[in-house]
Design an enzyme around this catalytic site. Structure first.
Site, PDB file in Angstrom:
ATOM      1  CB  CYS A 107      -0.984  -0.028   1.164  1.00 22.48           C
ATOM      2  SG  CYS A 107      -2.363   1.134   0.952  1.00 22.48           S
ATOM      3  CG  HIS A 210      -3.458  -3.565   3.232  1.00 22.45           C
ATOM      4  ND1 HIS A 210      -2.464  -3.172   4.100  1.00 22.45           N
ATOM      5  CD2 HIS A 210      -3.979  -2.419   2.715  1.00 22.45           C
ATOM      6  CE1 HIS A 210      -2.386  -1.849   4.127  1.00 22.45           C
ATOM      7  NE2 HIS A 210      -3.292  -1.369   3.286  1.00 22.45           N
ATOM      8  CD  GLU A 212      -1.537  -6.311   5.378  1.00 26.83           C
ATOM      9  OE1 GLU A 212      -1.907  -5.158   5.693  1.00 26.83           O
ATOM     10  OE2 GLU A 212      -0.982  -6.585   4.291  1.00 26.83           O
TER      11      GLU A 212
END
Length: 232
Positions: A107, A210, A212
């Site tokens: 990001c 993202h 994650e």
């Protein structure tokens, strides 16, 4: 069997002066076989820190890169900066790339990576991209926001083994022009750049979403490839 690589993860800072980081960054690194090491914004310690880590993960945050850093003469009113953090992260990216240490930017980390590599940014997507999607999705980041097309022949395509990914979206800026040697590896349906890479480095990858949060199988593959590159 080689030791698990140490992955340096940049952290954010809040208004109260505390360092902060969402757990899922570290958890994703650990799940991929790496050892997370959180990096504070002490430039004086940077040389020593880079001697300890095997990979650099530059995280996102609710702030922007100063447009002056990519030569812009104007500044959009939505832009807000964290200059100390950005100075540390930019220096860390430069040093890591100079030593061919694997770098993953997520990001805002992707946006800064693009700037460090000589590129520029779209300061506010809604004002600069006609017919833009909602890149600051209203639904939770644990849910998809839109898809991205992964460009064949890129390192990212080889990692995720897919021409399209479903991703979350939490940004109002994006890469605009890319620097010398930088390749665009993913785009949103509205044309916004969603990923970059530089084939001149062992592993140099930036993505706008993202991973994650593990929205798709491709997200975990990105962390696996990054940690594998850090293992050497």
């Amino acid at each position: 069997m080689s030791q698990a690589p140490i992955i340096g993860i940049t952290v954010d800072s809040d208004e109260g002066g505390a360092y902060v980081l969402r757990r899922n960054y570290a958890e994703a690194v650990a799940a991929a076989g790496g050892v997370p090491l959180l990096l504070t914004h002490e430039i004086g310690s940077l040389e020593r820190v880079l001697g300890l880590i095997d990979g650099l993960l530059v995280t996102g945050g609710d702030f922007d890169v100063d447009p002056a850093l990519f030569g812009a003469s104007t500044r959009h009113p939505t832009v807000k900066t964290k200059d100390r953090r950005t100075a540390f992260e930019a220096a860390a990216i430069r040093e890591a790339l100079d030593h061919d240490t694997p770098v993953l930017g997520i990001c805002g980390g992707q946006q800064l990576l693009n700037v460090v590599l000589g590129g520029t940014l779209v300061q506010h997507i809604a004002d600069e991209v006609p017919g833009a999607l909602e890149h600051e999705q209203k639904n939770p980041r644990t849910e998809p926001g839109h898809t991205v097309a992964v460009i064949p022949g890129t390192a990212l395509h080889g990692i995720v083994d897919s021409a399209e990914l479903t991703v979350n979206s939490a940004h109002h800026q994006a890469a605009k022009d890319t620097g010398p040697g930088v390749i665009v590896n993913a785009r949103a349906p509205d044309g916004v750049i969603e990923g970059i890479e530089h084939p001149g480095h062992r592993f140099c990858l930036g993505i706008e979403w993202h991973p994650e949060y593990a929205i798709s199988a491709g997200d975990a593959k990105i962390f696996t490839a990054f940690v594998a590159a850090a293992r050497g």
